[in-house]
Design an enzyme around this catalytic site. Sequence first.
Site, PDB file in Angstrom:
ATOM      1  N   SER A   4     -12.153  -7.339  11.789  1.00 48.97           N
ATOM      2  CA  SER A   4     -10.926  -6.588  11.519  1.00 48.97           C
ATOM      3  C   SER A   4     -11.151  -5.121  11.865  1.00 48.97           C
ATOM      4  O   SER A   4     -12.294  -4.675  12.021  1.00 48.97           O
ATOM      5  CB  SER A   4     -10.581  -6.718  10.022  1.00 48.97           C
ATOM      6  OG  SER A   4      -9.594  -5.787   9.618  1.00 48.97           O
ATOM      7  N   TYR A  32     -11.091  -7.085   0.914  1.00 50.44           N
ATOM      8  CA  TYR A  32     -10.876  -7.367   2.337  1.00 50.44           C
ATOM      9  C   TYR A  32     -11.780  -6.480   3.190  1.00 50.44           C
ATOM     10  O   TYR A  32     -12.433  -6.953   4.124  1.00 50.44           O
ATOM     11  CB  TYR A  32      -9.407  -7.142   2.696  1.00 50.44           C
ATOM     12  CG  TYR A  32      -9.034  -7.613   4.089  1.00 50.44           C
ATOM     13  CD1 TYR A  32      -8.725  -8.950   4.321  1.00 50.44           C
ATOM     14  CD2 TYR A  32      -8.991  -6.732   5.162  1.00 50.44           C
ATOM     15  CE1 TYR A  32      -8.381  -9.396   5.589  1.00 50.44           C
ATOM     16  CE2 TYR A  32      -8.659  -7.166   6.438  1.00 50.44           C
ATOM     17  CZ  TYR A  32      -8.345  -8.500   6.641  1.00 50.44           C
ATOM     18  OH  TYR A  32      -8.019  -8.937   7.903  1.00 50.44           O
TER      19      TYR A  32
END
Length: 253
Positions: A145, A158
């Site tokens: 990410s 996350y």
Amino acid sequence: MMKEQFDLSGKIAIVTGCDTGLGQGMAVGLAKAGCDIAGVNIVEPSDTKDMIKGLGRKFLDIRANLMKMDDIPDIVAKTVAEYGRIDILVNNAGIIRREDAIEFTEKDWDDVMNINIKSVFFLSQAVAKQFVAQGEGGNIVNVASMLSFQGGIRVPSYTASKSGVMGVTRLLANEWAKHDINVNAIAPGYMATNNTQALREDAARSKEILDRIPAGRWGLPSDLAGPVVFLSSPASSYINGYTIAVDGGWLAR
């Protein structure tokens, strides 16, 4: 001759979390390159299955809950039973929980970490054992990410998990390259998926994001098809432990 470097005809790919979004885009891309697919989801991936079968490729529907590790042996066993081998693993399944760090709960931490990094490691381990048994190597593509590179806001688990994905990608590449197993990652930028729906619906926040992206648009699941085929193919045989950003230029800004 160069085209053959990207040809995946006859290869078998496991793709987790491919019922919609980025996973669907990557599974379809691999199928277009010649792969038969084993899709790992918690729901029936009807659209993905139809799209892949429409390309003349096979699709094995495997249901598993990657929030726990108990289902991992079955994923490998069912794929090998159906197809006889595994050549590619795409660790895409993931979730996100948003809350201020000062209020973040242990459950939201554990749920995200279990799916986003713990299952990535242990499914990679199980598939790597199959690669070694087959004696022909293989390719693992993890989904990282932008928050593998940046801190983010209100997504502590996350950010931690995706930073972990980039780190463990390097670690596994270091250990498994000797077995002809290439481990790399793709770091999607701001993509038009379920995970970003709230951001895209916030007009002010969406404008802030788009103003920073040189490409001037949200990414699409189809934007990951080329990169995942590349990292799964002989064309990337000397790429080990690298994370490719597919972000419209976000990190370059």
